[in-house]
Write a protein that holds these residues in place. Structure first.
Motif, PDB file in Angstrom:
ATOM      1  N   GLU A 141       0.808  -1.243   0.033  1.00  0.00           N
ATOM      2  CA  GLU A 141       0.052   0.025  -0.006  1.00  0.00           C
ATOM      3  C   GLU A 141       0.748   1.239   0.054  1.00  0.00           C
ATOM      4  OE1 GLU A 141      -2.795  -0.286   3.268  1.00  0.00           O
ATOM      5  OE2 GLU A 141      -3.887  -1.857   2.355  1.00  0.00           O
ATOM      6  N   ILE A 142       1.810   1.344   0.825  1.00  0.00           N
ATOM      7  CA  ILE A 142       2.964   2.295   0.696  1.00  0.00           C
ATOM      8  C   ILE A 142       3.416   2.583  -0.644  1.00  0.00           C
ATOM      9  CG2 ILE A 142       5.015   3.436   1.861  1.00  0.00           C
ATOM     10  CD1 ILE A 142       4.260   1.763   4.287  1.00  0.00           C
ATOM     11  N   MET A 143       3.856   1.479  -1.154  1.00  0.00           N
ATOM     12  CA  MET A 143       4.884   1.487  -2.591  1.00  0.00           C
ATOM     13  C   MET A 143       3.484   2.188  -3.669  1.00  0.00           C
ATOM     14  SD  MET A 143       7.906   0.448  -2.303  1.00  0.00           S
ATOM     15  CE  MET A 143       8.737  -0.471  -1.030  1.00  0.00           C
ATOM     16  N   GLU A 144       2.443   1.465  -3.482  1.00  0.00           N
ATOM     17  CA  GLU A 144       1.442   1.937  -4.495  1.00  0.00           C
ATOM     18  C   GLU A 144       1.102   3.432  -4.196  1.00  0.00           C
ATOM     19  OE1 GLU A 144      -2.832   0.447  -5.939  1.00  0.00           O
ATOM     20  OE2 GLU A 144      -2.370  -0.113  -4.265  1.00  0.00           O
ATOM     21  N   GLY A 145       1.167   4.011  -3.185  1.00  0.00           N
ATOM     22  CA  GLY A 145       0.802   5.251  -2.808  1.00  0.00           C
ATOM     23  C   GLY A 145       1.885   6.114  -3.396  1.00  0.00           C
ATOM     24  N   GLY A 146       3.142   5.731  -3.017  1.00  0.00           N
ATOM     25  CA  GLY A 146       4.553   6.607  -3.892  1.00  0.00           C
ATOM     26  C   GLY A 146       4.349   6.468  -5.267  1.00  0.00           C
ATOM     27  N   MET A 147       3.765   5.379  -5.843  1.00  0.00           N
ATOM     28  CA  MET A 147       3.941   5.375  -7.496  1.00  0.00           C
ATOM     29  C   MET A 147       2.891   6.335  -7.867  1.00  0.00           C
ATOM     30  SD  MET A 147       3.879   1.405  -8.243  1.00  0.00           S
ATOM     31  CE  MET A 147       3.934   1.783 -10.117  1.00  0.00           C
ATOM     32  N   LYS A 148       1.628   6.489  -7.102  1.00  0.00           N
ATOM     33  CA  LYS A 148       0.480   7.384  -7.638  1.00  0.00           C
ATOM     34  C   LYS A 148       1.070   8.879  -7.370  1.00  0.00           C
ATOM     35  CE  LYS A 148      -3.351   4.400  -6.391  1.00  0.00           C
ATOM     36  NZ  LYS A 148      -4.513   4.242  -5.687  1.00  0.00           N
ATOM     37  N   THR A 149       2.012   9.239  -6.554  1.00  0.00           N
ATOM     38  CA  THR A 149       2.131  10.616  -6.374  1.00  0.00           C
ATOM     39  C   THR A 149       3.552  10.833  -7.076  1.00  0.00           C
ATOM     40  OG1 THR A 149       3.516   9.793  -4.391  1.00  0.00           O
ATOM     41  CG2 THR A 149       1.446  10.564  -3.955  1.00  0.00           C
ATOM     42  N   GLY A 150       4.030   9.828  -7.724  1.00  0.00           N
ATOM     43  CA  GLY A 150       5.441  10.089  -8.692  1.00  0.00           C
ATOM     44  C   GLY A 150       6.537  10.274  -7.710  1.00  0.00           C
ATOM     45  N   GLU A 151       6.481   9.748  -6.711  1.00  0.00           N
ATOM     46  CA  GLU A 151       7.746   9.616  -5.714  1.00  0.00           C
ATOM     47  C   GLU A 151       8.764   8.371  -6.099  1.00  0.00           C
ATOM     48  OE1 GLU A 151       7.174   9.877  -1.371  1.00  0.00           O
ATOM     49  OE2 GLU A 151       5.196  10.299  -1.979  1.00  0.00           O
ATOM     50  N   PHE A 152       7.907   7.356  -6.720  1.00  0.00           N
ATOM     51  CA  PHE A 152       8.688   6.087  -6.957  1.00  0.00           C
ATOM     52  C   PHE A 152       8.437   5.715  -8.535  1.00  0.00           C
ATOM     53  CE2 PHE A 152       7.391   4.429  -2.604  1.00  0.00           C
ATOM     54  CZ  PHE A 152       8.315   5.363  -1.772  1.00  0.00           C
ATOM     55  N   ARG A 153       9.209   5.164  -9.212  1.00  0.00           N
ATOM     56  CA  ARG A 153       9.359   4.896 -10.469  1.00  0.00           C
ATOM     57  C   ARG A 153       7.749   4.292 -10.963  1.00  0.00           C
ATOM     58  NH1 ARG A 153      13.320   0.056  -9.987  1.00  0.00           N
ATOM     59  NH2 ARG A 153      12.070  -1.571 -11.594  1.00  0.00           N
ATOM     60  N   SER A 154       7.663   4.807 -12.166  1.00  0.00           N
ATOM     61  CA  SER A 154       6.466   4.225 -12.625  1.00  0.00           C
ATOM     62  C   SER A 154       6.311   2.896 -12.875  1.00  0.00           C
ATOM     63  CB  SER A 154       5.900   5.172 -13.894  1.00  0.00           C
ATOM     64  OG  SER A 154       6.973   4.907 -14.916  1.00  0.00           O
ATOM     65  N   ASP A 155       7.531   2.165 -13.223  1.00  0.00           N
ATOM     66  CA  ASP A 155       7.358   0.622 -13.554  1.00  0.00           C
ATOM     67  C   ASP A 155       7.640  -0.045 -12.342  1.00  0.00           C
ATOM     68  OD1 ASP A 155       9.997   1.483 -13.419  1.00  0.00           O
ATOM     69  OD2 ASP A 155      10.507   0.324 -14.884  1.00  0.00           O
ATOM     70  N   LEU A 156       7.565   0.206 -11.333  1.00  0.00           N
ATOM     71  CA  LEU A 156       7.832  -0.175 -10.263  1.00  0.00           C
ATOM     72  C   LEU A 156       6.861  -1.719  -9.776  1.00  0.00           C
ATOM     73  CD1 LEU A 156       9.857  -0.552  -7.595  1.00  0.00           C
ATOM     74  CD2 LEU A 156       7.798   0.791  -6.239  1.00  0.00           C
ATOM     75  N   ASP A 157       7.595  -2.868  -9.599  1.00  0.00           N
ATOM     76  CA  ASP A 157       7.048  -4.100  -9.215  1.00  0.00           C
ATOM     77  C   ASP A 157       6.449  -3.806  -7.681  1.00  0.00           C
ATOM     78  OD1 ASP A 157       5.910  -6.580  -8.522  1.00  0.00           O
ATOM     79  OD2 ASP A 157       7.126  -7.551 -10.124  1.00  0.00           O
ATOM     80  N   ILE A 158       5.472  -3.615  -7.377  1.00  0.00           N
ATOM     81  CA  ILE A 158       5.156  -3.373  -5.941  1.00  0.00           C
ATOM     82  C   ILE A 158       5.119  -4.514  -5.069  1.00  0.00           C
ATOM     83  CG2 ILE A 158       3.735  -1.152  -6.370  1.00  0.00           C
ATOM     84  CD1 ILE A 158       1.314  -2.773  -5.737  1.00  0.00           C
ATOM     85  N   ALA A 159       5.009  -5.596  -5.803  1.00  0.00           N
ATOM     86  CA  ALA A 159       4.955  -6.844  -5.082  1.00  0.00           C
ATOM     87  C   ALA A 159       6.721  -7.294  -4.817  1.00  0.00           C
ATOM     88  CB  ALA A 159       4.522  -8.090  -5.731  1.00  0.00           C
ATOM     89  N   ALA A 160       7.315  -7.353  -5.698  1.00  0.00           N
ATOM     90  CA  ALA A 160       8.724  -7.471  -5.536  1.00  0.00           C
ATOM     91  C   ALA A 160       9.538  -6.299  -4.736  1.00  0.00           C
ATOM     92  CB  ALA A 160       9.449  -7.462  -7.105  1.00  0.00           C
TER      93      ALA A 160
END
Length: 202
Positions: A141-160
């Motif tokens: 949930e944290i990783m997904e939130g970071g993708m939505k806000t653009g903090e984390f890379r857009s192709d991030l595999d959140i499970a991995a």
């Protein structure tokens, strides 16, 4: 007719039993601890303990669940003041740094013992996976939130990425299980934190 017992009383009794079981697990190890050991430590009757927990396995799972639920609840409450996903992950690394090696080693010793024990019993393995999945979902949930806000890379595999986060934590704990200094342990957490962020931020 026996008097009615309040839920608060039951919750307190369960907490006392779990605290006693934890003491015994730390002192003797999970497999070596018997219900009789817990009975002697608490000064309760075996029947009183069985009225709350059917086995030491159930005690352990409840103990682990309580610890996980408290971590998720406390962290989620603190996250209200930190909308940044990066800050939330740094907060989690800081929680690791604040836990002493002595405390970590006490918990980990019988924690690992239970995992090996559960691996040979499908019903315990299934229950263990339910516990472990809470940690993965929490981080996803944290990783997904970071993708939505653009903090984390857009192709991030959140499970991995979530498994990487917990693997770093568990891997360091294992490496320092029997030896190593507190300062070295905390230094390695700092280095692993940098590597995790290099991966999730790209």
């Amino acid at each position: 007719m026996s008097p009615k017992v309040s839920q608060a009383y039951k919750d307190e009794k369960r907490a006392i039993i779990l605290e006693g079981a934890l003491h015994c697990f730390i002192d003797k190890g999970f497999q070596a601890t018997t219900i009789d050991d817990i009975v002697r430590h608490l000064g309760m009757s075996k029947g009183a303990i069985y009225s709350y927990f059917s086995s030491k396995e159930v005690m352990y799972i409840q103990m682990a669940d309580d610890k996980m639920n408290a971590m998720v609840e406390n962290s989620s409450e603190d996250f209200k003041n930190m909308p940044s996903a990066e800050d939330q992950i740094r907060y989690m690394f800081d929680r690791f740094r604040r836990q002493s090696l002595d405390e970590l080693r006490k918990w980990l010793a019988f924690h690992l013992e239970f995992m090996l024990y559960a691996a040979r019993q499908p019903e315990l393995t299934e229950r263990w996976n339910q516990y472990a999945n809470k940690a993965l979902l929490f981080m996803q949930e944290i990783m997904e939130g970071g993708m939505k806000t653009g903090e984390f890379r857009s192709d991030l595999d959140i499970a991995a990425a979530s498994r990487l986060f917990w693997s770093v934590r568990d891997g360091l704990a294992l490496q320092f299980m029997l030896s190593g200094e507190e300062t070295d342990y905390k230094s390695m957490i700092n280095e692993m934190e940098k590597k995790v962020f290099r991966y999730i931020q790209g």
